[in-house]
Design a protein around this motif. Structure first.
Motif, mmCIF file in Angstrom:
data_model
loop_
_atom_site.group_PDB
_atom_site.id
_atom_site.type_symbol
_atom_site.label_atom_id
_atom_site.label_comp_id
_atom_site.label_asym_id
_atom_site.label_seq_id
_atom_site.Cartn_x
_atom_site.Cartn_y
_atom_site.Cartn_z
ATOM 1 N N SER A 291 12.130 43.098 42.627
ATOM 2 C CA SER A 291 12.663 42.925 42.060
ATOM 3 C C SER A 291 12.138 43.650 40.955
ATOM 4 C CB SER A 291 11.987 41.489 41.801
ATOM 5 O OG SER A 291 10.662 41.952 41.406
ATOM 6 N N CYS A 292 12.754 43.462 39.606
ATOM 7 C CA CYS A 292 12.137 44.285 38.420
ATOM 8 C C CYS A 292 10.842 44.031 38.139
ATOM 9 C CB CYS A 292 12.926 43.777 36.845
ATOM 10 S SG CYS A 292 14.616 43.436 36.817
ATOM 11 N N ALA A 293 10.140 43.523 38.841
ATOM 12 C CA ALA A 293 8.638 43.032 38.869
ATOM 13 C C ALA A 293 7.819 44.397 39.544
ATOM 14 C CB ALA A 293 8.530 41.894 38.659
ATOM 15 N N GLU A 294 8.519 44.313 40.789
ATOM 16 C CA GLU A 294 8.068 45.096 41.786
ATOM 17 C C GLU A 294 9.246 47.161 41.327
ATOM 18 O OE1 GLU A 294 8.294 41.738 44.300
ATOM 19 O OE2 GLU A 294 9.792 42.684 44.444
ATOM 20 N N GLY A 295 10.234 47.107 40.832
ATOM 21 C CA GLY A 295 10.631 48.011 41.501
ATOM 22 C C GLY A 295 10.454 48.758 39.656
ATOM 23 N N GLY A 296 11.121 48.225 38.875
ATOM 24 C CA GLY A 296 10.988 48.667 37.243
ATOM 25 C C GLY A 296 12.173 48.248 36.730
ATOM 26 N N VAL A 297 12.988 48.525 35.213
ATOM 27 C CA VAL A 297 13.376 48.956 34.816
ATOM 28 C C VAL A 297 13.849 49.508 33.550
ATOM 29 C CG1 VAL A 297 13.822 46.211 33.835
ATOM 30 C CG2 VAL A 297 15.584 47.781 34.138
ATOM 31 N N LEU A 298 14.873 50.380 33.055
ATOM 32 C CA LEU A 298 15.150 50.957 32.403
ATOM 33 C C LEU A 298 15.249 49.558 30.267
ATOM 34 C CD1 LEU A 298 14.660 53.251 30.329
ATOM 35 C CD2 LEU A 298 17.465 52.720 30.136
ATOM 36 N N GLY A 299 13.794 49.378 29.814
ATOM 37 C CA GLY A 299 14.404 48.483 28.340
ATOM 38 C C GLY A 299 15.576 47.853 28.697
ATOM 39 N N VAL A 300 16.426 49.398 28.728
ATOM 40 C CA VAL A 300 17.930 48.437 27.753
ATOM 41 C C VAL A 300 18.516 48.137 28.990
ATOM 42 C CG1 VAL A 300 19.276 51.087 27.465
ATOM 43 C CG2 VAL A 300 19.273 49.522 25.724
ATOM 44 N N LEU A 301 18.634 48.863 29.592
ATOM 45 C CA LEU A 301 19.872 48.764 30.971
ATOM 46 C C LEU A 301 20.108 46.705 30.562
ATOM 47 C CD1 LEU A 301 22.092 49.499 33.234
ATOM 48 C CD2 LEU A 301 19.838 48.723 34.570
ATOM 49 N N PRO A 302 18.879 45.776 30.604
ATOM 50 C CA PRO A 302 19.561 44.445 30.998
ATOM 51 C C PRO A 302 20.614 44.638 29.540
ATOM 52 C CG PRO A 302 17.614 44.560 30.159
ATOM 53 C CD PRO A 302 18.272 45.692 30.771
ATOM 54 N N GLY A 303 20.342 44.870 28.619
ATOM 55 C CA GLY A 303 21.269 44.802 27.349
ATOM 56 C C GLY A 303 21.895 44.968 27.496
ATOM 57 N N VAL A 304 22.613 46.246 28.089
ATOM 58 C CA VAL A 304 24.564 46.523 28.757
ATOM 59 C C VAL A 304 24.923 45.409 29.484
ATOM 60 C CG1 VAL A 304 25.864 48.159 29.852
ATOM 61 C CG2 VAL A 304 23.253 49.052 28.104
ATOM 62 N N ILE A 305 24.199 45.376 30.519
ATOM 63 C CA ILE A 305 24.663 44.366 31.974
ATOM 64 C C ILE A 305 25.406 42.562 31.315
ATOM 65 C CG2 ILE A 305 25.012 43.751 33.519
ATOM 66 C CD1 ILE A 305 25.354 46.651 33.783
ATOM 67 N N GLY A 306 24.045 42.105 30.491
ATOM 68 C CA GLY A 306 23.822 41.155 29.803
ATOM 69 C C GLY A 306 24.519 40.919 28.722
ATOM 70 N N SER A 307 25.150 41.852 27.989
ATOM 71 C CA SER A 307 26.154 41.504 26.933
ATOM 72 C C SER A 307 27.610 42.311 28.006
ATOM 73 C CB SER A 307 26.097 42.934 26.163
ATOM 74 O OG SER A 307 25.208 43.008 25.062
ATOM 75 N N ILE A 308 27.954 43.049 28.775
ATOM 76 C CA ILE A 308 28.982 42.831 29.438
ATOM 77 C C ILE A 308 29.137 41.316 29.758
ATOM 78 C CG2 ILE A 308 30.074 43.491 31.414
ATOM 79 C CD1 ILE A 308 29.098 46.472 31.196
ATOM 80 N N GLN A 309 28.420 40.657 30.228
ATOM 81 C CA GLN A 309 28.111 39.477 31.101
ATOM 82 C C GLN A 309 28.293 38.714 30.288
ATOM 83 O OE1 GLN A 309 24.216 39.463 32.895
ATOM 84 N NE2 GLN A 309 25.208 38.269 34.029
ATOM 85 N N GLY A 310 28.349 38.560 28.794
ATOM 86 C CA GLY A 310 28.436 37.433 27.911
ATOM 87 C C GLY A 310 29.720 37.541 27.365
ATOM 88 N N ALA A 311 30.391 39.027 26.905
ATOM 89 C CA ALA A 311 32.240 39.217 26.698
ATOM 90 C C ALA A 311 32.809 38.738 27.727
ATOM 91 C CB ALA A 311 31.937 40.760 26.719
ATOM 92 N N GLU A 312 32.622 38.819 29.181
ATOM 93 C CA GLU A 312 33.226 38.274 30.252
ATOM 94 C C GLU A 312 33.207 36.501 30.166
ATOM 95 O OE1 GLU A 312 35.427 39.609 32.586
ATOM 96 O OE2 GLU A 312 34.976 41.667 31.405
ATOM 97 N N ALA A 313 31.878 35.929 30.009
ATOM 98 C CA ALA A 313 31.604 34.495 29.591
ATOM 99 C C ALA A 313 32.567 33.947 28.326
ATOM 100 C CB ALA A 313 30.508 34.240 29.039
ATOM 101 N N LEU A 314 33.359 35.151 27.265
ATOM 102 C CA LEU A 314 33.412 34.870 26.376
ATOM 103 C C LEU A 314 35.409 34.286 26.058
ATOM 104 C CD1 LEU A 314 31.996 36.241 22.891
ATOM 105 C CD2 LEU A 314 31.848 33.746 23.679
ATOM 106 N N LYS A 315 35.876 35.627 27.583
ATOM 107 C CA LYS A 315 37.464 35.838 27.494
ATOM 108 C C LYS A 315 37.487 34.418 28.380
ATOM 109 C CE LYS A 315 37.824 39.995 29.958
ATOM 110 N NZ LYS A 315 37.334 40.942 29.732
ATOM 111 N N LEU A 316 36.492 34.444 29.564
ATOM 112 C CA LEU A 316 37.061 33.265 30.249
ATOM 113 C C LEU A 316 36.964 32.011 29.573
ATOM 114 C CD1 LEU A 316 34.473 33.857 33.720
ATOM 115 C CD2 LEU A 316 36.573 34.247 33.358
ATOM 116 N N VAL A 317 36.128 31.706 28.301
ATOM 117 C CA VAL A 317 36.126 30.796 27.644
ATOM 118 C C VAL A 317 38.102 30.461 26.637
ATOM 119 C CG1 VAL A 317 35.624 29.647 25.497
ATOM 120 C CG2 VAL A 317 34.270 30.056 27.443
ATOM 121 N N LEU A 318 38.235 31.981 26.504
ATOM 122 C CA LEU A 318 38.917 31.543 25.583
ATOM 123 C C LEU A 318 40.388 31.950 26.567
ATOM 124 C CD1 LEU A 318 37.071 34.495 22.631
ATOM 125 C CD2 LEU A 318 38.603 31.778 22.293
#
Ligand code: ZN
Length: 372
Positions: A291-318
């Motif tokens: 997991s991130c707790a065990e393997g580490g993660v670049l801090g901004v990376l979830p910002g990129v991927i989570g934002s893509i998820q947000g965009a996909e969710a809005l597209k599905l709603v619309l």
């Protein structure tokens, strides 16, 4: 050749076997008074780039009173368009004839300002913003991926936003989980998240579940009206559980995952594409899936991927654009590359396949521990 057609005749032709394309050429700000259903909206200011689409087919143009559309029909006809007409009297005459007009839901003055940058986009507009305000999106996990997703969905005015998380805010979260702040250390993440989203947008009703998703609570939670789920879970048992439950409930899942410098996102929508198990029938052995707790993660990376998820969710709603169904998007932050892999539904999938073998919840912790 006459260039005008009366509203009643337009309505009749629209109901015929070979209907013309009805094009609303008014500017965005004029649409608040209503539109004719099934018309395409192409503001006159944008028409230049999109004209060729209409060269080969019968077209009826309309505006507010029929003046601009008549001038345009004349110009197009002189430019060689063979079947272009203007609806006489525009939408005003259409409405006076008692023909139906779709009036978008109202936005209040504050909403008009808050969402003005959405309303300006033809694919969203007032009607799309209303859809967002009526939307129900569930975010599983208020961590790295859930943070940007929840913030952007809240800012976008998703009217009902569910957040599931059983964790407390820890100092090591603040490197990437931008929902939370120093003031929230030690607090349940759902409380910190709810407060932040409320501060951001009072239009959003936040529904908090201070729970880990389990086989016992997942049906109750998914039954509460969610139309799209954003998966920001950080562990495999939750991911498999959420997959099975969402297939059975028929709710699309916007999936994201991250590790060190690499992230991926896709949309799982049963029947239209694969589910998580089609791609990963078996969980990886725990030692190969830190997991991130065990393997580490670049801090901004979830910002990129989570934002893509947000965009996909809005597209599905619309219901707009091309969702990431059947497409796995891969992002490598070190190389700064995006790649895409086609992924297919597996007819032998134990959950969404033609003859499913898994039809009720299993012990997901055990399943992922490899002792199953
Ligand atoms: Zn499947």
């Amino acid at each position: 050749m006459p260039l005008e057609i009366e509203p009643r005749e337009t309505a009749e032709r629209l109901r015929s076997a070979d209907p013309p394309v009805l094009v609303d050429i008014r500017e965005d700000w004029e649409l608040e008074t209503g539109r004719i259903a099934d018309s395409e909206h192409v503001p006159m200011s944008d028409l230049g780039t999109r004209l060729d689409r209409y060269r080969q087919q019968p077209v009826v143009l309309y505006c507010a009173h029929g003046n601009r559309s008549l001038r345009l029909a004349r110009a197009l006809s002189e430019a060689g368009f063979e079947d272009v007409l203007s609806m006489a009297g525009g939408i005003t005459a259409w409405a006076e004839e008692g023909l139906p007009v779709d009036v978008p839901g109202e936005l209040d003055d504050a909403q008009r300002v808050r969402y003005s940058r959405h309303v300006l986009i033809p694919e969203i507009g007032v009607a799309g913003q209303q859809q967002l305000l009526n939307a129900n999106v569930l975010v599983v996990g208020a961590g790295g991926l859930g943070s940007p997703a929840a913030l952007y969905l809240g800012a976008a005015g998703v009217g009902r936003l569910g957040i599931v998380d059983d964790d407390l805010v820890d100092e090591s979260n603040l490197q990437r989980q931008v929902l939370h702040s120093i003031a929230a250390l030690g607090e349940p993440k759902v409380e910190s998240a709810e407060r932040r989203v409320r501060e951001l947008n009072p239009d959003v009703e936040v529904v908090s579940y201070r729970d880990r998703l389990t086989s016992e609570n997942v049906d109750r939670i998914l039954d509460e009206g969610w139309e799209v789920i954003v998966d920001g879970a950080d562990n495999f048992p939750t991911r498999y559980l959420l997959n099975d439950a969402s297939v059975w409930h028929g709710i699309p899942v916007v999936h994201g995952s991250i590790f060190r410098f690499e992230g991926q996102a896709t949309v799982f929508k049963a029947k239209e594409g694969p589910c998580y198990r089609c791609l990963f029938p078996q969980p990886p052995p725990p030692e190969l899936a830190p997991s991130c707790a065990e393997g580490g993660v670049l801090g901004v990376l979830p910002g990129v991927i989570g934002s893509i998820q947000g965009a996909e969710a809005l597209k599905l709603v619309l219901g707009i654009g091309e969702p990431l169904i059947g497409r796995l998007l891969l992002y490598d932050a070190l190389a700064a590359t995006f790649d895409e892999v086609a992924v297919r539904r597996d007819p032998n999938c134990p959950v969404c396949g033609d003859s499913p073998t898994v039809t009720e919840y299993v012990d997901y912790v055990e399943f992922c521990a490899g002792t199953h």
